[in-house]
Design a protein around this motif. Sequence first.
Motif, PDB file in Angstrom:
ATOM      1  N   GLY A 181      -6.785  26.071  11.322  1.00 35.46           N
ATOM      2  CA  GLY A 181      -6.038  24.887  11.724  1.00 35.46           C
ATOM      3  C   GLY A 181      -5.150  24.339  10.625  1.00 35.46           C
ATOM      4  O   GLY A 181      -5.398  24.559   9.435  1.00 35.46           O
ATOM      5  N   ILE A 182      -4.071  23.658  11.055  1.00 36.60           N
ATOM      6  CA  ILE A 182      -3.194  22.954  10.111  1.00 36.60           C
ATOM      7  C   ILE A 182      -3.341  21.474  10.436  1.00 36.60           C
ATOM      8  O   ILE A 182      -3.090  21.049  11.572  1.00 36.60           O
ATOM      9  CB  ILE A 182      -1.738  23.440  10.247  1.00 36.60           C
ATOM     10  N   LYS A 183      -3.846  20.705   9.444  1.00 39.11           N
ATOM     11  CA  LYS A 183      -4.210  19.306   9.683  1.00 39.11           C
ATOM     12  C   LYS A 183      -3.353  18.402   8.821  1.00 39.11           C
ATOM     13  O   LYS A 183      -2.972  18.786   7.720  1.00 39.11           O
ATOM     14  CB  LYS A 183      -5.686  19.072   9.296  1.00 39.11           C
ATOM     15  N   GLY A 184      -3.109  17.213   9.305  1.00 43.17           N
ATOM     16  CA  GLY A 184      -2.344  16.278   8.495  1.00 43.17           C
ATOM     17  C   GLY A 184      -2.678  14.845   8.833  1.00 43.17           C
ATOM     18  O   GLY A 184      -3.130  14.539   9.946  1.00 43.17           O
ATOM     19  N   ALA A 185      -2.467  13.967   7.859  1.00 37.39           N
ATOM     20  CA  ALA A 185      -2.662  12.526   8.063  1.00 37.39           C
ATOM     21  C   ALA A 185      -2.022  11.775   6.910  1.00 37.39           C
ATOM     22  O   ALA A 185      -1.877  12.324   5.812  1.00 37.39           O
ATOM     23  CB  ALA A 185      -4.152  12.187   8.138  1.00 37.39           C
ATOM     24  N   PRO A 186      -1.648  10.510   7.155  1.00 35.86           N
ATOM     25  CA  PRO A 186      -1.179   9.677   6.047  1.00 35.86           C
ATOM     26  C   PRO A 186      -2.373   9.219   5.205  1.00 35.86           C
ATOM     27  O   PRO A 186      -3.438   8.915   5.750  1.00 35.86           O
ATOM     28  CB  PRO A 186      -0.519   8.480   6.753  1.00 35.86           C
ATOM     29  N   VAL A 187      -2.160   9.192   3.888  1.00 41.66           N
ATOM     30  CA  VAL A 187      -3.249   8.864   2.967  1.00 41.66           C
ATOM     31  C   VAL A 187      -2.865   7.641   2.134  1.00 41.66           C
ATOM     32  O   VAL A 187      -1.759   7.589   1.575  1.00 41.66           O
ATOM     33  CB  VAL A 187      -3.508  10.058   2.011  1.00 41.66           C
ATOM     34  N   ASP A 188      -3.771   6.678   2.056  1.00 42.33           N
ATOM     35  CA  ASP A 188      -3.610   5.552   1.134  1.00 42.33           C
ATOM     36  C   ASP A 188      -3.910   6.090  -0.263  1.00 42.33           C
ATOM     37  O   ASP A 188      -5.045   6.480  -0.549  1.00 42.33           O
ATOM     38  CB  ASP A 188      -4.591   4.436   1.529  1.00 42.33           C
ATOM     39  N   LEU A 189      -2.899   6.105  -1.125  1.00 43.22           N
ATOM     40  CA  LEU A 189      -3.052   6.785  -2.413  1.00 43.22           C
ATOM     41  C   LEU A 189      -4.008   6.067  -3.367  1.00 43.22           C
ATOM     42  O   LEU A 189      -4.501   6.671  -4.318  1.00 43.22           O
ATOM     43  CB  LEU A 189      -1.679   6.968  -3.072  1.00 43.22           C
ATOM     44  N   GLU A 190      -4.285   4.812  -3.130  1.00 40.87           N
ATOM     45  CA  GLU A 190      -5.230   4.076  -3.979  1.00 40.87           C
ATOM     46  C   GLU A 190      -6.664   4.460  -3.648  1.00 40.87           C
ATOM     47  O   GLU A 190      -7.433   4.873  -4.505  1.00 40.87           O
ATOM     48  CB  GLU A 190      -5.061   2.563  -3.762  1.00 40.87           C
ATOM     49  N   SER A 191      -7.009   4.318  -2.358  1.00 40.00           N
ATOM     50  CA  SER A 191      -8.405   4.506  -1.950  1.00 40.00           C
ATOM     51  C   SER A 191      -8.696   5.927  -1.497  1.00 40.00           C
ATOM     52  O   SER A 191      -9.852   6.347  -1.424  1.00 40.00           O
ATOM     53  CB  SER A 191      -8.731   3.564  -0.788  1.00 40.00           C
ATOM     54  N   MET A 196       0.849  -1.201   0.000  1.00 43.29           N
ATOM     55  CA  MET A 196       0.000   0.000   0.000  1.00 43.29           C
ATOM     56  C   MET A 196       0.890   1.259   0.000  1.00 43.29           C
ATOM     57  O   MET A 196       1.731   1.431   0.872  1.00 43.29           O
ATOM     58  CB  MET A 196      -0.875  -0.027   1.259  1.00 43.29           C
ATOM     59  N   ALA A 197       0.683   2.113  -1.018  1.00 42.43           N
ATOM     60  CA  ALA A 197       1.461   3.359  -1.062  1.00 42.43           C
ATOM     61  C   ALA A 197       0.778   4.408  -0.197  1.00 42.43           C
ATOM     62  O   ALA A 197      -0.399   4.707  -0.386  1.00 42.43           O
ATOM     63  CB  ALA A 197       1.564   3.842  -2.501  1.00 42.43           C
ATOM     64  N   VAL A 198       1.529   4.926   0.753  1.00 43.27           N
ATOM     65  CA  VAL A 198       0.978   5.910   1.684  1.00 43.27           C
ATOM     66  C   VAL A 198       1.827   7.177   1.628  1.00 43.27           C
ATOM     67  O   VAL A 198       3.057   7.098   1.585  1.00 43.27           O
ATOM     68  CB  VAL A 198       0.979   5.346   3.130  1.00 43.27           C
ATOM     69  N   ARG A 199       1.153   8.332   1.595  1.00 44.77           N
ATOM     70  CA  ARG A 199       1.889   9.593   1.631  1.00 44.77           C
ATOM     71  C   ARG A 199       1.209  10.541   2.605  1.00 44.77           C
ATOM     72  O   ARG A 199      -0.011  10.517   2.747  1.00 44.77           O
ATOM     73  CB  ARG A 199       1.943  10.223   0.235  1.00 44.77           C
ATOM     74  N   LEU A 200       2.028  11.389   3.249  1.00 49.04           N
ATOM     75  CA  LEU A 200       1.487  12.346   4.197  1.00 49.04           C
ATOM     76  C   LEU A 200       0.867  13.527   3.439  1.00 49.04           C
ATOM     77  O   LEU A 200       1.481  14.087   2.530  1.00 49.04           O
ATOM     78  CB  LEU A 200       2.632  12.840   5.085  1.00 49.04           C
ATOM     79  N   GLY A 201      -0.364  13.883   3.824  1.00 47.77           N
ATOM     80  CA  GLY A 201      -1.024  15.072   3.275  1.00 47.77           C
ATOM     81  C   GLY A 201      -1.236  16.077   4.396  1.00 47.77           C
ATOM     82  O   GLY A 201      -1.611  15.701   5.508  1.00 47.77           O
ATOM     83  N   ILE A 202      -0.951  17.354   4.093  1.00 55.75           N
ATOM     84  CA  ILE A 202      -1.127  18.420   5.088  1.00 55.75           C
ATOM     85  C   ILE A 202      -2.052  19.470   4.485  1.00 55.75           C
ATOM     86  O   ILE A 202      -1.922  19.808   3.296  1.00 55.75           O
ATOM     87  CB  ILE A 202       0.223  19.123   5.410  1.00 55.75           C
ATOM     88  N   ASP A 203      -2.955  19.991   5.289  1.00 56.40           N
ATOM     89  CA  ASP A 203      -3.911  20.986   4.812  1.00 56.40           C
ATOM     90  C   ASP A 203      -3.799  22.235   5.680  1.00 56.40           C
ATOM     91  O   ASP A 203      -4.107  22.199   6.871  1.00 56.40           O
ATOM     92  CB  ASP A 203      -5.325  20.391   4.903  1.00 56.40           C
ATOM     93  N   ILE A 204      -3.333  23.326   5.086  1.00 59.37           N
ATOM     94  CA  ILE A 204      -3.167  24.580   5.839  1.00 59.37           C
ATOM     95  C   ILE A 204      -4.411  25.440   5.666  1.00 59.37           C
ATOM     96  O   ILE A 204      -4.756  25.835   4.548  1.00 59.37           O
ATOM     97  CB  ILE A 204      -1.925  25.352   5.351  1.00 59.37           C
ATOM     98  N   GLY A 205      -5.096  25.701   6.762  1.00 59.74           N
ATOM     99  CA  GLY A 205      -6.289  26.542   6.722  1.00 59.74           C
ATOM    100  C   GLY A 205      -6.110  27.744   7.638  1.00 59.74           C
ATOM    101  O   GLY A 205      -5.114  27.841   8.371  1.00 59.74           O
ATOM    102  N   GLY A 206      -7.080  28.639   7.614  1.00 59.83           N
ATOM    103  CA  GLY A 206      -6.996  29.850   8.415  1.00 59.83           C
ATOM    104  C   GLY A 206      -7.010  29.569   9.906  1.00 59.83           C
ATOM    105  O   GLY A 206      -6.385  30.273  10.692  1.00 59.83           O
TER     106      GLY A 206
END
Length: 245
Positions: free
Chosen positions: A13-23, A1-11
């Motif tokens: 909060g700054i959120k992040g989690a590892p994402v399964d790139l397939e699903s 399973m290919a997993v990559r960290l995704g980060i979302d910068i908002g006004g």
Amino acid sequence: MAVRLGIDIGGSGIKGAPVDLESGALTAERVRIMTPRPSHPEAVAGVVRRVVDAFPDVTGAIGCTFPAIVLDGRINSAANVDRSWIGTDADRLFSQACQRPVSVVNDADAAGVAEARVGAAAGRTGVVIVLTLGTGIGSALLHDGHLMPNTELGHLELQGRVVEKGASNRARKTEKLSFDVWTGRLNAYLAHLERIFSPDLFVIGGGISKRFGKFGPMLRARAEIVPAALRNDAGIVGAAIWAGR
Ligand code: BGC
């Protein structure tokens, strides 16, 4: 399973989690840290690093959103962020802070990529417009699943006013608009977008999309209008997918 960290910068909060790139599924619970105030580049980079450090097992390149025009990793506008961001090479700043490659993408473009790949527009051909209704209005324009980045359709002018000033979710709240009045403004906007782009599908995202059942039936367009499927995770998922393109 290919997993990559995704980060979302908002006004807020700054959120992040590892994402399964397939699903597109998050493989661990996401971490959220408040956006620093003032949100200067160095301060934000420090928080991005803290989010990344919360997932010591997830290695490799990272995808990250930013709520502004992003050209080759460089920030080129600042509608709802600190002006000191303009001209900042965010790819370089975050890559140095995290000591690994970070690839930055506009927040609405990330949401669009996520919805097109694993969300409400998955498998859809033709022209799709994803709108994120939040502090501003973000947009992603896709054709047959391919993104045309940095469209900034929330900055179109309608009746002498920049659309996001009157039709964002923040405008709804600050002007205390009823859903009736707010969707009236959104419908004028959708009609304007249809005159220009003739989309096949509108996907409505942003935090307010969880109340789509309440205001969605009042939206009118020739194209089909559906709520975003990924809700609050669209930025994280899209950033991770985009970084590996
Ligand atoms: C910014 C966009 C962003 C949108 C949603 C707008 O004010 O100009 O780049 O995508 O807000 O955050």
